[in-house]
Design a protein around this motif. Structure first.
Motif, PDB file in Angstrom:
ATOM      1  N   GLY A  96       0.787  -1.234   0.044  1.00  0.00           N
ATOM      2  CA  GLY A  96       0.194   0.012   0.045  1.00  0.00           C
ATOM      3  C   GLY A  96       0.976   1.233   0.094  1.00  0.00           C
ATOM      4  O   GLY A  96       0.644   2.236  -0.777  1.00  0.00           O
ATOM      5  N   PHE A  97       1.928   1.361   0.987  1.00  0.00           N
ATOM      6  CA  PHE A  97       2.757   2.592   0.928  1.00  0.00           C
ATOM      7  C   PHE A  97       3.479   2.704  -0.294  1.00  0.00           C
ATOM      8  O   PHE A  97       3.878   3.552  -0.747  1.00  0.00           O
ATOM      9  CB  PHE A  97       3.515   2.363   2.268  1.00  0.00           C
ATOM     10  N   ASN A  98       3.951   1.399  -0.882  1.00  0.00           N
ATOM     11  CA  ASN A  98       4.602   1.374  -2.101  1.00  0.00           C
ATOM     12  C   ASN A  98       4.125   2.073  -3.279  1.00  0.00           C
ATOM     13  O   ASN A  98       4.589   2.868  -4.334  1.00  0.00           O
ATOM     14  CB  ASN A  98       5.373   0.259  -2.350  1.00  0.00           C
ATOM     15  N   VAL A  99       2.852   1.941  -3.406  1.00  0.00           N
ATOM     16  CA  VAL A  99       2.008   2.526  -4.621  1.00  0.00           C
ATOM     17  C   VAL A  99       1.595   3.766  -4.280  1.00  0.00           C
ATOM     18  O   VAL A  99       0.588   4.420  -4.905  1.00  0.00           O
ATOM     19  CB  VAL A  99       0.866   1.420  -4.865  1.00  0.00           C
ATOM     20  N   HIS A 178       5.924  16.949   0.261  1.00  0.00           N
ATOM     21  CA  HIS A 178       5.493  15.459   0.540  1.00  0.00           C
ATOM     22  C   HIS A 178       6.597  14.786   0.649  1.00  0.00           C
ATOM     23  O   HIS A 178       7.828  14.407   0.170  1.00  0.00           O
ATOM     24  CB  HIS A 178       4.804  15.085  -0.766  1.00  0.00           C
ATOM     25  N   VAL A 179       6.953  13.839   1.573  1.00  0.00           N
ATOM     26  CA  VAL A 179       7.906  12.994   2.017  1.00  0.00           C
ATOM     27  C   VAL A 179       7.633  11.365   1.298  1.00  0.00           C
ATOM     28  O   VAL A 179       6.588  11.008   1.548  1.00  0.00           O
ATOM     29  CB  VAL A 179       7.881  12.668   3.500  1.00  0.00           C
ATOM     30  N   PHE A 180       8.442  11.226   0.526  1.00  0.00           N
ATOM     31  CA  PHE A 180       8.620   9.951  -0.351  1.00  0.00           C
ATOM     32  C   PHE A 180       9.401   9.051   0.450  1.00  0.00           C
ATOM     33  O   PHE A 180      10.452   9.411   0.705  1.00  0.00           O
ATOM     34  CB  PHE A 180       9.007  10.072  -1.835  1.00  0.00           C
ATOM     35  N   SER A 181       8.801   7.681   0.816  1.00  0.00           N
ATOM     36  CA  SER A 181       9.671   6.773   1.184  1.00  0.00           C
ATOM     37  C   SER A 181      10.871   6.352  -0.028  1.00  0.00           C
ATOM     38  O   SER A 181      10.616   6.338  -1.104  1.00  0.00           O
ATOM     39  CB  SER A 181       8.897   5.323   1.503  1.00  0.00           C
ATOM     40  N   ARG A 182      11.856   5.752   0.443  1.00  0.00           N
ATOM     41  CA  ARG A 182      12.885   5.073  -0.459  1.00  0.00           C
ATOM     42  C   ARG A 182      12.280   4.063  -1.410  1.00  0.00           C
ATOM     43  O   ARG A 182      12.371   4.053  -2.563  1.00  0.00           O
ATOM     44  CB  ARG A 182      13.987   4.520   0.160  1.00  0.00           C
ATOM     45  N   GLU A 183      11.096   3.534  -0.865  1.00  0.00           N
ATOM     46  CA  GLU A 183      10.574   2.292  -1.590  1.00  0.00           C
ATOM     47  C   GLU A 183       9.608   2.788  -2.649  1.00  0.00           C
ATOM     48  O   GLU A 183       9.573   2.317  -3.670  1.00  0.00           O
ATOM     49  CB  GLU A 183       9.839   1.390  -0.565  1.00  0.00           C
ATOM     50  N   ALA A 184       9.120   4.026  -1.855  1.00  0.00           N
ATOM     51  CA  ALA A 184       8.109   4.423  -3.173  1.00  0.00           C
ATOM     52  C   ALA A 184       8.848   5.071  -4.331  1.00  0.00           C
ATOM     53  O   ALA A 184       8.465   5.174  -5.397  1.00  0.00           O
ATOM     54  CB  ALA A 184       7.155   5.584  -2.559  1.00  0.00           C
ATOM     55  N   LEU A 185      10.095   5.601  -3.878  1.00  0.00           N
ATOM     56  CA  LEU A 185      10.802   6.560  -5.121  1.00  0.00           C
ATOM     57  C   LEU A 185      11.268   5.450  -6.193  1.00  0.00           C
ATOM     58  O   LEU A 185      11.347   5.623  -7.152  1.00  0.00           O
ATOM     59  CB  LEU A 185      11.824   7.396  -4.455  1.00  0.00           C
ATOM     60  N   LEU A 186      11.889   4.085  -5.511  1.00  0.00           N
ATOM     61  CA  LEU A 186      12.313   3.047  -6.312  1.00  0.00           C
ATOM     62  C   LEU A 186      11.199   2.594  -7.228  1.00  0.00           C
ATOM     63  O   LEU A 186      11.608   2.535  -8.356  1.00  0.00           O
ATOM     64  CB  LEU A 186      12.951   1.966  -5.503  1.00  0.00           C
ATOM     65  N   TRP A 190      12.175   3.995 -10.504  1.00  0.00           N
ATOM     66  CA  TRP A 190      13.034   2.809 -11.168  1.00  0.00           C
ATOM     67  C   TRP A 190      12.126   1.665 -11.416  1.00  0.00           C
ATOM     68  O   TRP A 190      12.698   0.781 -11.989  1.00  0.00           O
ATOM     69  CB  TRP A 190      14.164   2.457 -10.287  1.00  0.00           C
ATOM     70  N   HIS A 191      11.041   1.570 -11.248  1.00  0.00           N
ATOM     71  CA  HIS A 191       9.819   0.771 -11.402  1.00  0.00           C
ATOM     72  C   HIS A 191      10.483  -0.542 -10.628  1.00  0.00           C
ATOM     73  O   HIS A 191      10.278  -1.515 -11.398  1.00  0.00           O
ATOM     74  CB  HIS A 191       9.566   0.567 -12.574  1.00  0.00           C
ATOM     75  N   SER A 192      11.029  -0.488  -9.511  1.00  0.00           N
ATOM     76  CA  SER A 192      11.813  -1.742  -9.071  1.00  0.00           C
ATOM     77  C   SER A 192      11.346  -1.700  -7.517  1.00  0.00           C
ATOM     78  O   SER A 192      10.675  -0.946  -6.866  1.00  0.00           O
ATOM     79  CB  SER A 192      13.256  -1.481  -8.799  1.00  0.00           C
ATOM     80  N   GLU A 193      11.017  -3.040  -7.074  1.00  0.00           N
ATOM     81  CA  GLU A 193      10.580  -3.402  -5.869  1.00  0.00           C
ATOM     82  C   GLU A 193      11.643  -4.161  -4.898  1.00  0.00           C
ATOM     83  O   GLU A 193      11.513  -4.555  -3.816  1.00  0.00           O
ATOM     84  CB  GLU A 193       9.580  -4.323  -5.984  1.00  0.00           C
ATOM     85  N   TYR A 194      12.886  -3.897  -5.542  1.00  0.00           N
ATOM     86  CA  TYR A 194      13.985  -4.540  -5.019  1.00  0.00           C
ATOM     87  C   TYR A 194      14.891  -3.596  -3.994  1.00  0.00           C
ATOM     88  O   TYR A 194      15.312  -2.477  -4.583  1.00  0.00           O
ATOM     89  CB  TYR A 194      15.128  -5.306  -5.880  1.00  0.00           C
ATOM     90  N   GLY A 196      17.890  -3.944  -3.223  1.00  0.00           N
ATOM     91  CA  GLY A 196      19.192  -3.718  -3.520  1.00  0.00           C
ATOM     92  C   GLY A 196      19.417  -2.661  -4.300  1.00  0.00           C
ATOM     93  O   GLY A 196      20.689  -2.271  -4.680  1.00  0.00           O
ATOM     94  N   ASP A 197      18.374  -2.147  -4.883  1.00  0.00           N
ATOM     95  CA  ASP A 197      18.598  -0.936  -5.841  1.00  0.00           C
ATOM     96  C   ASP A 197      18.791   0.052  -5.063  1.00  0.00           C
ATOM     97  O   ASP A 197      18.758   1.423  -5.891  1.00  0.00           O
ATOM     98  CB  ASP A 197      17.485  -0.855  -6.903  1.00  0.00           C
ATOM     99  N   GLU A 198      18.450   0.200  -3.789  1.00  0.00           N
ATOM    100  CA  GLU A 198      18.752   1.571  -3.011  1.00  0.00           C
ATOM    101  C   GLU A 198      20.123   2.421  -3.113  1.00  0.00           C
ATOM    102  O   GLU A 198      20.078   3.438  -3.325  1.00  0.00           O
ATOM    103  CB  GLU A 198      18.255   1.019  -1.443  1.00  0.00           C
ATOM    104  N   ALA A 199      20.935   1.729  -3.482  1.00  0.00           N
ATOM    105  CA  ALA A 199      22.251   2.355  -3.687  1.00  0.00           C
ATOM    106  C   ALA A 199      22.063   3.217  -4.882  1.00  0.00           C
ATOM    107  O   ALA A 199      22.845   4.298  -4.965  1.00  0.00           O
ATOM    108  CB  ALA A 199      23.443   1.155  -4.058  1.00  0.00           C
TER     109      ALA A 199
END
Length: 234
Positions: A96-99, A178-186, A190-194, A196-199
């Motif tokens: 939910g938060f990721n979308v 607006h505060v975006f989580s790192r997961e939401a930005l990825l 990046w259209h990524s759910e992994y 490992g791409d946080e770097a």
């Protein structure tokens, strides 16, 4: 469909008529303009038509589930959203938060708690302003961002950004505060759910700061929200 001037518009989406009625009455008593939808497709249509200030969205819906509704709306700018769900599993909350959800409330809930969360979301999003006109450049302090030409001017000089740097900057700058989580930005850039791409995200933020901030070591525009992610403080 007439809309009352000055009232915050809230779209309530649930396939349970009792919940719809209870939320409709409670929200109207609080002074909100309330719209209702009973399935995912109707929610999508109503959200695009009404442009609500907030959507209260059930996940388990006929025709299209709430996650898909939210994902489709996010692709066109998004709607501040409080998710309602009978499922309280951690993974459902992460999805939910990721979308793009702003908050998540598990059924059954107290109306008093829901109203508090509604007010909190509306306060947080009050400074975000009207939906961004993508044909009009964004201007903050000494930076200008033009999406149609994908150009950035900083202190009067053009700055070259990579496609991902531009996409990240536009997403943050088009939602100031607006505060975006790192997961939401990825997920959105990046259209990524992994994880490992946080770097890649960390590097992209660093390079953006080097290109647009006066002092990258003490950024004034792209702020880190420790433990969560980033926001644009224009």
């Amino acid at each position: 469909m007439a809309m009352a001037t000055g009232k915050k518009r809230i779209l309530v989406v649930d396939d349970d008529p009792k919940i719809l009625k209870a939320l409709d009455q409670a929200l109207q008593q609080e002074g909100y303009e309330v719209y209702r939808a009973e399935d995912g497709l109707q929610a999508l249509e109503m959200a695009r038509k009404v442009k609500p200030d907030l959507m209260i969205l059930d996940i388990m819906l006929p025709k299209m589930d709430g996650f898909e509704v939210l994902a489709q709306l996010q692709s066109t700018g998004g709607v501040p959203t409080l998710i309602l769900s009978a499922r309280g599993e951690e993974m459902d909350k992460v999805v939910g938060f990721n979308v793009g959800a702003d908050d998540y409330l598990v059924k059954p809930f107290r109306l008093s708690e829901l109203l508090l969360r509604v007010r909190a979301i509306l306060r947080r999003t009050a400074g975000a302003g009207a939906p961004v006109d993508e044909d009009r450049p964004l201007k903050f302090r000494d930076i200008e961002i033009n999406r149609s030409s994908r150009t950035v001017i900083v202190r009067g000089q053009p700055v070259d950004l990579t496609p991902k740097e531009f996409d990240l900057l536009w997403l943050l700058a088009s939602h100031p505060g607006h505060v975006f989580s790192r997961e939401a930005l990825l997920q959105r850039v990046w259209h990524s759910e992994y994880s490992g791409d946080e770097a890649a995200l960390t590097v992209c933020v660093r390079r953006l700061r080097e290109k647009i901030e006066r002092d990258p070591g003490h950024p004034e525009l792209i702020k880190t929200i420790w433990g969560i992610g980033y926001k644009f403080d224009g």
